[in-house]
Design an enzyme around this catalytic site. Structure first.
Site, short mmCIF file in Angstrom:
data_model
loop_
_atom_site.label_atom_id
_atom_site.label_comp_id
_atom_site.label_asym_id
_atom_site.label_seq_id
_atom_site.Cartn_x
_atom_site.Cartn_y
_atom_site.Cartn_z
N GLY A 325 0.86 -1.36 0.06
CA GLY A 325 -0.02 0.11 -0.16
C GLY A 325 0.75 1.39 0.06
CB SER A 326 -0.11 4.70 0.94
OG SER A 326 -1.12 4.80 0.15
CB ALA A 327 4.35 1.70 3.60
#
Length: 724
Positions: A325-327
């Site tokens: 995801g956004s990590a």
């Protein structure tokens, strides 16, 4: 004529005798020759029919005992014990009246009623159940065991039973492994198994984690003890003993810090109990060295009791892959800046973007209008990252993912690491990797990549083993040093990315405001990834996400990276960021306070309680002690003494938790009103009853009324409801 025929007959008989004699002589000579040949062959080769006669004789008149090597210990970075050698015991009862002691006294169970009553105080069996074992249908049965409840007893319980001096009650000792900290990076440290469960002299071998990865190092080499015996198997007096010394296993020192690890376990368990995610991982790493200071996961299990093992048979930190995801945007921003394709003042239209026939949306669907690229990262804009990926081009972006070693194993000293992979065939997949979908990683891969950002461009391999030490000499036989595995970005790039991570916390539009810790300069990147559906596409629903946070503290000169991932929380009573912050914020505060320049050291002991030993103590004294420790008591049964407790003595618990205790009296149903689901699970484990739960939160109803005997009650149904 008669004389002629008589002469012929006589000569023929003589000839026959002569022939028979020759045949007998030849056969005798031949047999004697074979005998001489076989005798000479046996005397020369000392073998007959492929059997070595010397070896056969030697085996008959000598006895060989295996001498097990001592298995090495597993210790933390400060030398504190994580895993060591121990013994477990199985209890059994001798029933045959032929059993006598060396002095001729009866050595069998004589008073079955008394024996059953005493054993019921220490085994999770009722007196009635024990009597059933002690009175088998086969009256000639020599001895009986007590099922699984009579196996794997601790030395503590064994000694308490032995102190009663019950005739005929015996124990078999087996080698075992002691894990004094209870749940403590269990899936990473691992457990062992007995090679032969029926042999008290068996070895034990690593089954998972460090115990398995370093099994050969920990096991050492077994020895032999040889003595001469007579034909009856008795050792001959004064016989010479030949012994091959066993070489004990080496000790393995991990990079884990027990103070940090214990605190992580407590925080993680609290969040697990409260929100019940399907998966939860927490890792703390020193980015300068790559050393893992703490690591845990949920579900996990207790290596001492085995509770939870059936649902937690993997080290999910290395053996599971997931979409980050956004990590992942930490790496996307790093690549964009480093390749010269990032212009913070360039404006783009947020909300949605079409790529390869697919519509990609921001997390809020409509976006924030036309905004500068400098806001894309702190706002966690998917569209902004897609724009950056397209500016770089697919080849450049892939080159940086390879530099960060995405899709490659880290090689950390843990078994079953998975490599993950990148889906990059279609333009839409290429775009989606920029915000952490269409790419699969494990936790250690992400930590390795993050280290380049935290460490001014120098990427280091995650390391969980510090050194291996020979216990006989005390010398270090192998020392694990920091291993630099690449320089994917420049130092200036890393500094710019860390500043952007700080904005995630401080900017009014940042997605990480929940992770603000007063007095500590925290930089983070939040993450939200959809969970892939088994039938294709992604699952829908508010909880069907992998939520995460990657934090660097302090952001300007990171001493720690904290990475937390949480999959599908079942109780969505608050925002996902708030859930994770209940681990992240106090953990970050603890990490920095311990290393504060002022010398202030907040000890983990001030946050948890070392569980006392309540076994064989009175119920009243146990209740008083529990109250003083700011804990709750859950008493089961009508007796006046405690015979079992959960959590076990020595384990660490947070104030306010419930201690479930079984007494020596009749097993009666307690009032479960207000108990948590975790408390109910303790009740089920300690009583051995089948309990079905409905709902979540705290108990409001129970199918069996308080005070009723529950030995043969069947399934117990408990209803829970949230107070929110």
């Amino acid at each position: 004529m008669k004389k002629f025929f008589k002469l012929i007959t006589h000569n023929k008989a003589r000839n026959n005798h002569y022939v028979v004699g020759i045949i007998i002589a030849v056969l005798t000579a031949f047999s004697f020759g074979i005998f001489i040949y076989r005798f000479t062959a046996v005397a020369t080769t000392k073998e007959y029919a492929g059997v070595n006669l010397s070896e056969k004789t030697r085996q008959k008149y000598q006895h060989v005992d295996q001498v097990n090597a001592r298995r090495g210990d597993i210790l933390d970075s400060n030398g504190d014990m994580i895993a060591g050698n121990s013994s477990i015991y199985n209890v059994y009862a001798v029933l045959s009246k032929n059993s006598r002691t060396a002095k001729g006294k009866p050595d069998y169970v004589q008073d079955k009623q008394k024996t059953a009553e005493e054993l019921s105080k220490y085994l999770p069996l009722s007196k009635k159940q024990l009597m059933n074992y002690l009175t088998p249908d086969n009256k000639k049965q020599y001895q009986v065991e007590f099922g699984p409840e009579g196996k794997n007893l601790s030395i503590e319980i064994k000694n308490k039973i032995a102190a009663k001096n019950l005739p005929g009650i015996k124990f078999t000792e087996y080698p075992s492994r002691n894990y004094p900290n209870g749940v403590f990076a269990t899936n990473q440290v691992g457990i062992t198994k007995q090679d032969d469960i029926n042999d008290p002299n068996t070895n034990i071998s690593g089954l998972m984690g460090i115990e398995r990865y370093f099994n050969k190092v920990l096991s050492g080499t077994g020895g032999k003890k040889i003595t001469k015996i007579d034909s009856h198997g008795n050792e001959l007096p004064g016989s010479q003993m030949v012994e091959k010394q066993a070489v004990n296993g080496s000790n393995v020192y991990l990079t884990l810090d027990s103070k940090i690890q214990q605190y992580v376990e407590i925080l993680t368990q609290n969040v697990q109990n409260k929100y019940q995610p399907k998966d939860l991982q927490v890792v703390v790493m020193d980015p300068k060295t790559g050393q893992i200071k703490a690591a845990t996961q949920r579900p996990t299990f207790n290596p001492t009791t085995g509770k939870g093992m059936s649902s937690s048979w993997r080290d999910t930190l290395v053996a599971d892959q997931f979409e980050p995801g956004s990590a992942m945007k930490i790496l996307t921003l790093s690549a964009g800046i480093d390749s010269g394709h990032y212009d913070p003042n360039e404006y783009y239209q947020s909300g949605t973007v079409e790529v390869g026939g697919r519509t990609i949306k921001d997390w809020n669907d409509v976006g924030w209008g036309s905004i500068p690229m400098s806001e894309a990262f702190p706002r966690s804009s998917n569209v902004g990252m897609v724009h950056l990926e397209q500016e770089m081009g697919a080849d450049t972006w892939m080159k940086y993912m390879k530099k960060f070693k995405i899709g490659e194993k880290t090689g950390i000293e843990l078994p079953d690491e998975i490599a993950g992979g990148i889906s990059y065939k279609h333009a839409s997949d290429q775009a989606m990797t920029s915000f952490g979908q269409s790419v699969n990683v494990n936790d250690m891969q992400m930590l390795q990549a993050f280290s380049a950002v935290a460490n001014d461009g120098k990427m280091v391999k995650p390391q969980i083993v510090q050194k291996i030490v020979d216990p006989n000499t005390g010398k270090t036989t192998k020392k694990y040093k920091t291993e630099v595995v690449g320089h994917p970005i420049k130092a200036d790039t890393a500094k710019q990315v860390r500043s952007a991570m700080r904005q995630v916390v401080t900017a009014e539009y940042g997605t990480g405001m929940a992770y603000k810790v007063p007095g500590i300069k925290v930089g983070v990147k939040t993450g939200t990834a959809q969970v892939a559906s088994p039938t294709g596409g992604y699952l829908t629903g508010a909880s069907n996400y992998i939520f995460s946070v990657a934090g660097m503290v302090p952001y300007n000169k990171p001493r720690y990276i904290v990475y937390i991932t949480m999959k599908q929380p079942q109780i969505m009573s608050t925002a996902a960021e708030t859930m994770i912050s209940e681990i992240f914020n106090p953990l970050v505060k603890r990490l920095m306070t311990q290393e504060d320049d002022s010398g202030v050291d907040v000890k983990p002991g001030s946050q948890y309680v070392d569980m006392p030993d309540f076994l064989n103590k009175s119920v009243s004294s146990a209740n008083k002690q529990i109250s003083k420790l700011d804990l709750q008591a859950g008493i089961i049964g009508t007796g006046d003494k405690i015979v079992q407790q959960l959590p076990a003595s020595g384990e660490k618990v947070m104030p306010g938790q419930r201690i479930v205790m079984l007494t020596n009296g009749a097993m009666t149903m307690p009032d479960l009103t207000g108990w948590s689901k975790n408390d109910v699970l303790k009740f089920a484990e300690i009583t051995g009853r089948t309990v079905a739960t409905k709902g979540d939160g705290y108990v409001t109803e129970q199918s069996i009324k308080p005070g009723k005997i529950i030995n043969d009650s069947g399934k117990i149904i408990v209803t829970l409801k949230n107070n929110n």
